[in-house]
Design a protein around this motif. Structure first.
Motif, short mmCIF file in Angstrom:
data_model
loop_
_atom_site.label_atom_id
_atom_site.label_comp_id
_atom_site.label_asym_id
_atom_site.label_seq_id
_atom_site.Cartn_x
_atom_site.Cartn_y
_atom_site.Cartn_z
N VAL A 103 -45.22 26.32 114.70
CA VAL A 103 -46.24 25.70 115.55
C VAL A 103 -45.67 24.43 116.15
O VAL A 103 -45.61 23.39 115.48
N PRO A 104 -45.21 24.47 117.40
CA PRO A 104 -44.68 23.26 118.04
C PRO A 104 -45.80 22.24 118.27
O PRO A 104 -46.97 22.60 118.43
N GLY A 105 -45.43 20.98 118.27
CA GLY A 105 -46.41 19.93 118.53
C GLY A 105 -46.40 18.86 117.45
O GLY A 105 -45.63 18.94 116.48
N ARG A 106 -47.28 17.85 117.60
CA ARG A 106 -47.28 16.70 116.72
C ARG A 106 -47.97 16.97 115.38
O ARG A 106 -47.85 16.16 114.45
N TRP A 107 -48.73 18.07 115.27
CA TRP A 107 -49.47 18.32 114.03
C TRP A 107 -48.54 18.29 112.82
O TRP A 107 -48.84 17.68 111.80
N GLN A 108 -47.41 18.98 112.91
CA GLN A 108 -46.48 19.08 111.79
C GLN A 108 -45.92 17.71 111.41
O GLN A 108 -45.84 17.36 110.23
N GLU A 109 -45.54 16.93 112.40
CA GLU A 109 -44.96 15.61 112.15
C GLU A 109 -45.94 14.71 111.42
O GLU A 109 -45.60 14.04 110.43
N ASP A 113 -45.78 13.19 107.53
CA ASP A 113 -45.88 11.76 107.22
C ASP A 113 -47.01 11.50 106.22
O ASP A 113 -46.86 10.71 105.28
N PHE A 114 -48.11 12.18 106.40
CA PHE A 114 -49.28 11.97 105.54
C PHE A 114 -48.99 12.47 104.12
O PHE A 114 -49.40 11.83 103.14
N ALA A 115 -48.27 13.58 103.99
CA ALA A 115 -47.97 14.15 102.68
C ALA A 115 -46.77 13.48 102.01
O ALA A 115 -46.59 13.60 100.80
N GLY A 116 -45.95 12.80 102.80
CA GLY A 116 -44.79 12.12 102.23
C GLY A 116 -43.59 13.01 102.01
O GLY A 116 -42.66 12.63 101.27
N GLU A 117 -43.55 14.17 102.65
CA GLU A 117 -42.38 15.03 102.59
C GLU A 117 -42.40 15.94 103.83
O GLU A 117 -43.45 16.19 104.40
N PRO A 118 -41.21 16.43 104.23
CA PRO A 118 -41.16 17.30 105.40
C PRO A 118 -41.91 18.61 105.16
O PRO A 118 -41.65 19.31 104.18
N LEU A 119 -42.82 18.92 106.04
CA LEU A 119 -43.58 20.16 105.96
C LEU A 119 -43.41 20.94 107.25
O LEU A 119 -43.16 20.36 108.31
N THR A 120 -43.54 22.24 107.16
CA THR A 120 -43.50 23.10 108.33
C THR A 120 -44.85 23.76 108.50
O THR A 120 -45.36 24.40 107.56
N LEU A 121 -45.44 23.58 109.68
CA LEU A 121 -46.74 24.18 109.97
C LEU A 121 -46.52 25.53 110.61
O LEU A 121 -45.78 25.66 111.59
N LEU A 122 -47.16 26.56 110.04
CA LEU A 122 -46.95 27.92 110.50
C LEU A 122 -48.24 28.55 111.01
O LEU A 122 -49.33 28.30 110.49
N TRP A 123 -48.06 29.38 112.02
CA TRP A 123 -49.14 30.22 112.55
C TRP A 123 -49.06 31.56 111.82
O TRP A 123 -48.05 32.26 111.88
N SER A 124 -50.12 31.92 111.12
CA SER A 124 -50.15 33.19 110.41
C SER A 124 -50.63 34.28 111.36
O SER A 124 -51.70 34.17 111.95
N GLU A 125 -49.82 35.30 111.52
CA GLU A 125 -50.17 36.38 112.46
C GLU A 125 -51.45 37.10 112.04
O GLU A 125 -52.24 37.53 112.87
#
Length: 231
Positions: A103-109, A113-125
């Motif tokens: 999921v491109p965009g600022r949501w993941q970033e 930051d809020f969780a304190g670790e790098p996360l990847t936001l995914l679109w579930s088909e």
């Protein structure tokens, strides 16, 4: 015995705060838009409320038709925009490959930051359901009579569901979703007055297969029914 739908709960983004729509479309693959998004860490492992209870303080708004996603954070900031799913991303959900896209965009970033670790936001088909189609579990029903409906057809609004087994309570329910602080031992409380369930310990509600899709609204009748279901 007949009841009424008093609340509908779905999670557009798994691990974030739930939302309570007035009506939903219940399909053979669950509620349209439920768990449309999910999160994994740098090792491609599922991120949920057990690991990051603070994520429950993030309130999502998701429109399946317009594909507009808004995330409201406790400090009052909001990240809002239209989602255009990107390239495919290989990841497993509960040990099973789960077709998803980045999921491109600022949501993941901002979530990282809020969780304190790098996360990847995914679109579930297909929607990141908690229980796969190997045993149903496309919807959950919580009521005083639901345990007695296992294996029976239950009419709920325009849909018909079949309760299949108990939903064991998760430790994340001990956390207040508005504060992310564990302030009530729900599991100990359940153990004090409920016996072991038919399928799982400490049951609270049942998971269900969807026999007949349809619209479900707050206020709709809920009752056992014997309805012919065509394959």
């Amino acid at each position: 015995m007949e009841g009424r739908v008093v609340r509908i709960c779905i999670a557009p983004v798994k691990a974030l705060h739930v939302v309570n729509p007035e009506e939903v479309e219940l399909t053979h693959a669950g509620v349209v838009g439920d768990r449309r998004f999910w999160l994994v860490d740098s090792d491609r492992q599922l991120v949920n409320g057990k690991r990051h209870p603070e994520l429950m303080r993030v309130h999502p708004e998701w429109n399946e038709a317009s594909r507009r996603l808004a995330l409201a954070f406790p400090d009052g900031s909001v990240v809002d925009g239209e989602v255009e799913p990107g390239e495919s991303f290989e990841a497993e959900l509960y040990g099973t490959p789960h077709p998803s896209r980045l999921v491109p965009g600022r949501w993941q970033e901002v979530l990282s930051d809020f969780a304190g670790e790098p996360l990847t936001l995914l679109w579930s088909e297909g929607g990141a359901q908690d229980r796969g189609n190997d045993r149903g579990g496309w919807a959950s029903l919580v009521s005083r009579g639901s345990d007695g409906w296992l294996g029976k057809q239950v009419a709920i609004g325009e849909a018909v569901i079949v309760p299949l087994g108990d939903v064991g309570r998760c430790v994340v329910t001990t956390c207040n979703p508005d504060t992310a602080v564990s302030d009530l031992d729900t599991l100990k409380l359940l153990a004090g007055y409920r016996r072991d369930g038919v399928v799982e310990p400490l049951p609270f509600g049942v998971y269900c297969d969807v026999a007949v899709p349809g619209r479900v609204r707050v206020g709709d009748a809920v009752r056992p029914a014997q309805i012919a279901v065509q394959a």
